[in-house]
Write an enzyme that holds these catalytic residues in place. Structure first.
Site, short mmCIF file in Angstrom:
data_model
loop_
_atom_site.label_atom_id
_atom_site.label_comp_id
_atom_site.label_asym_id
_atom_site.label_seq_id
_atom_site.Cartn_x
_atom_site.Cartn_y
_atom_site.Cartn_z
N GLU A 40 -23.37 7.60 -27.43
CA GLU A 40 -24.36 8.55 -27.15
C GLU A 40 -24.72 8.73 -25.58
O GLU A 40 -25.78 8.42 -25.05
CB GLU A 40 -25.52 8.61 -27.75
CG GLU A 40 -25.42 8.90 -29.27
CD GLU A 40 -26.96 8.92 -30.06
OE1 GLU A 40 -27.82 8.28 -29.67
OE2 GLU A 40 -26.84 9.54 -31.02
N GLU A 82 -21.77 10.24 -36.47
CA GLU A 82 -23.09 9.80 -36.86
C GLU A 82 -23.94 11.19 -37.54
O GLU A 82 -23.50 12.20 -36.90
CB GLU A 82 -24.02 9.39 -35.88
CG GLU A 82 -23.92 7.81 -35.34
CD GLU A 82 -24.73 7.41 -34.63
OE1 GLU A 82 -26.08 7.83 -34.70
OE2 GLU A 82 -24.54 6.47 -33.58
C1 BG6 Z 1 -28.56 7.64 -32.67
C2 BG6 Z 1 -27.88 6.21 -32.24
O1 BG6 Z 1 -29.29 7.89 -31.87
O2 BG6 Z 1 -29.07 7.70 -34.07
C3 BG6 Z 1 -28.04 5.20 -33.52
O3 BG6 Z 1 -26.73 6.24 -31.84
C4 BG6 Z 1 -29.83 5.55 -34.20
O4 BG6 Z 1 -27.99 3.82 -33.04
C5 BG6 Z 1 -29.31 6.66 -34.74
O5 BG6 Z 1 -29.75 4.37 -34.93
C6 BG6 Z 1 -30.63 7.30 -35.66
O6 BG6 Z 1 -31.69 6.95 -34.97
P1 BG6 Z 1 -33.02 6.14 -35.40
O7 BG6 Z 1 -33.86 6.36 -34.25
O8 BG6 Z 1 -33.34 6.96 -36.59
O9 BG6 Z 1 -32.48 4.74 -35.73
#
Ligand code: BG6
Length: 478
Positions: free
Chosen positions: A175, A376
């Site tokens: 990211e 993701e």
């Molecule tokens: C992304 C990241 O922003 O979202 C992860 O690459 C992160 O590391 C994921 O865990 C979800 O965000 P969060 O804040 O719910 O853990």
């Protein structure tokens, strides 16, 4: 037409959010190791000096370091074809600037990669996932300093040579575009403009530092791409962006142009540099209007041009609405924007927009014509264990199903989509809030925010559902 026969179904994690063992086998302190726990309503804190008696979730996390065999076995039971994980830089170079790597750290990832390969799971490795060595933050404020490029490349050389022949897919920075917003300064870049205790959500922000830091990251990424190809021509190196597309709240042309500007800076700037090899012209005006001046060295432009990535990847959780109308208030999402009246939000206020994924994938593919992976996606939710010991996470299944349907639409639209690795395939620590309660996994882990829990793993309802999805290559989503 369906998903490709060789479509990579899998899951994604990051070292600091699941490994634990934060100071074991020579590992150094990374930026997340100095972050306390937090919650949806209470910001986690950055404590440059560790406090006795304070809970630091990354220190033990879900103890994947000692349980990776059990976890990879569960992934293989679901039929994973790909596992995206990150290497903790501080396991390999504890302070970040040593000349020789830490053998025990290298050995751990040898074992982890071998375990994946044993089950025919293709590793995709994020080289730097929100995990800069804290030693480099203290030494020269991390990516603000050009010396960081050599530290990063030294680390890349160590892992590119060590895992040659076993790994094919690499991502240079998780990211990366998070650093176009204040949130990404410490999180992504390890930049701390004041070395003192503070709220994670309220750091001293110096945009000049973030954007100069990004320039150094672009150069580092481009040189890493070249290095990877030299070390192993089979290596494929990708960029990784948060894709949080912005919609104009209304068809007022002012909203539309404002939205375009937001998309330029947040969603396109970094990938334009990494996929096209040069700074986009719209950034000139942005830099001027924000008093930002990027210090470049001779030869930088050429480095960028010669270091374009081989493929594009993104996380996708939400979309945003933008407007110039000041009367339209209300926090739209994690980072920016106002609420979208057509969408519902998760318990953490992230607006759920599966169709936005189809739209975004089309936009990305139109722009770059590169293979794409969605690395993701997922629903952070409160899960409860029923009396019979099961976890009925139908809300998660609904979320994932809707997004997979829209990825399929994007494939029908002609997008070259290669894989899907939903986030937090096993429960882990949340990045934004530092809590365990925000769960994403197909696998529940007994870890709680008061530090209790025996680390045991159990399958949620979504585990069997995802297994079926993979077995039918995305045809059976019921
Ligand atoms: C992304 C990241 O922003 O979202 C992860 O690459 C992160 O590391 C994921 O865990 C979800 O965000 P969060 O804040 O719910 O853990």
């Amino acid at each position: 037409m369906m998903f490709r026969k060789d479509f990579y179904w899998g899951g994604a994690t990051a070292a600091n959010q699941l490994e634990g063992a934060w100071n074991v086998d020579g590992k150094g302190v990374s930026c997340p190791d100095v972050c306390t726990g937090g919650s949806a309503t209470k910001s986690k804190r950055i404590t440059p000096v560790l406090e006795e008696g304070t809970f630091y979730p990354s220190h033990d996390a879900i103890d994947h370091y000692h349980r990776y065999k059990e976890d990879i076995k569960l992934f293989s039971e679901m039929g994973f074809k790909m596992y995206r994980f990150s290497i903790a830089w501080t396991r390999i170079f504890p302070n970040g600037d040593e000349t020789e790597p830490n053998e025990k750290g290298l050995q751990f990832y040898d074992d982890l990669i071998d375990e994946c390969l044993k089950y025919n799971i293709e590793p995709m490795i994020t080289i730097s996932h929100y995990e800069v060595p804290f030693g480099l933050t203290k030494k020269f404020n991390s990516w603000t300093d050009r010396r960081m490029i050599d530290c990063y490349l030294n680390y890349c050389r160590a892992i590119f040579t060590r895992y040659k022949g076993k790994v094919k897919y690499w991502l240079t920075f998780n990211e990366i575009n998070s650093a176009t917003a204040p949130m990404g300064g410490f999180l992504n870049q390890g930049i701390l403009n004041e070395i003192k205790e503070m709220d994670f959500n309220n750091q001293k922000d110096i945009p000049q530092n973030r954007f100069q830091g990004l320039h150094h990251q672009f150069i580092a990424s481009a040189l890493a791409v070249q290095m990877a190809h030299e070390i192993d021509p089979n290596y494929q190196v990708g960029c990784m962006n948060i894709m949080a597309t912005n919609y104009p709240l209304t068809c007022n042309p002012q909203d539309v142009v404002y939205t375009q500007q937001k998309n330029h800076v947040f969603n396109w700037f970094c990938s334009d540099v990494q996929c096209r090899g040069k700074y986009p012209s719209y950034m000139d005006r942005y830099f001027k209007e924000h008093n930002i001046s990027i210090q470049k060295q001779e030869g930088d432009d050429e480095i960028l041009l010669n270091g374009c990535v081989d493929f594009y990847t993104c996380s996708y959780y939400m979309s945003n609405c933008q407007t110039v109308d000041p009367s339209k208030t209300g926090k739209g999402n994690l980072l920016t924007g106002v609420p979208n009246p057509y969408l519902k939000a998760s318990d953490w206020g992230w607006q759920i927009d599966p169709i936005g994924l189809r739209y975004s994938l089309n936009e990305i593919y139109d722009r770059y014509q590169l293979p794409i992976f969605v690395v993701e996606n997922g629903l952070g939710a409160y899960d409860t264990i029923e009396e019979d010991g099961t976890i009925q996470d139908d809300y998660r299944i609904d979320y994932l199903r809707a997004h997979i349907e829209q990825m399929h639409e994007a494939v029908l639209d002609g997008v070259d989509l290669r894989g899907y690795t939903p986030w937090g395939c096993i429960d882990l620590v949340s990045v934004s809030t530092g809590e365990f309660a925000k769960r994403y996994g197909f696998i529940f882990v007994e870890r709680y925010d008061d530090g209790t829990g025996d680390y045991s793993r159990r399958k949620k309802k979504s585990f069997d559902w995802y297994k079926k999805v993979i077995a039918t290559n995305g045809q059976d989503l019921d």
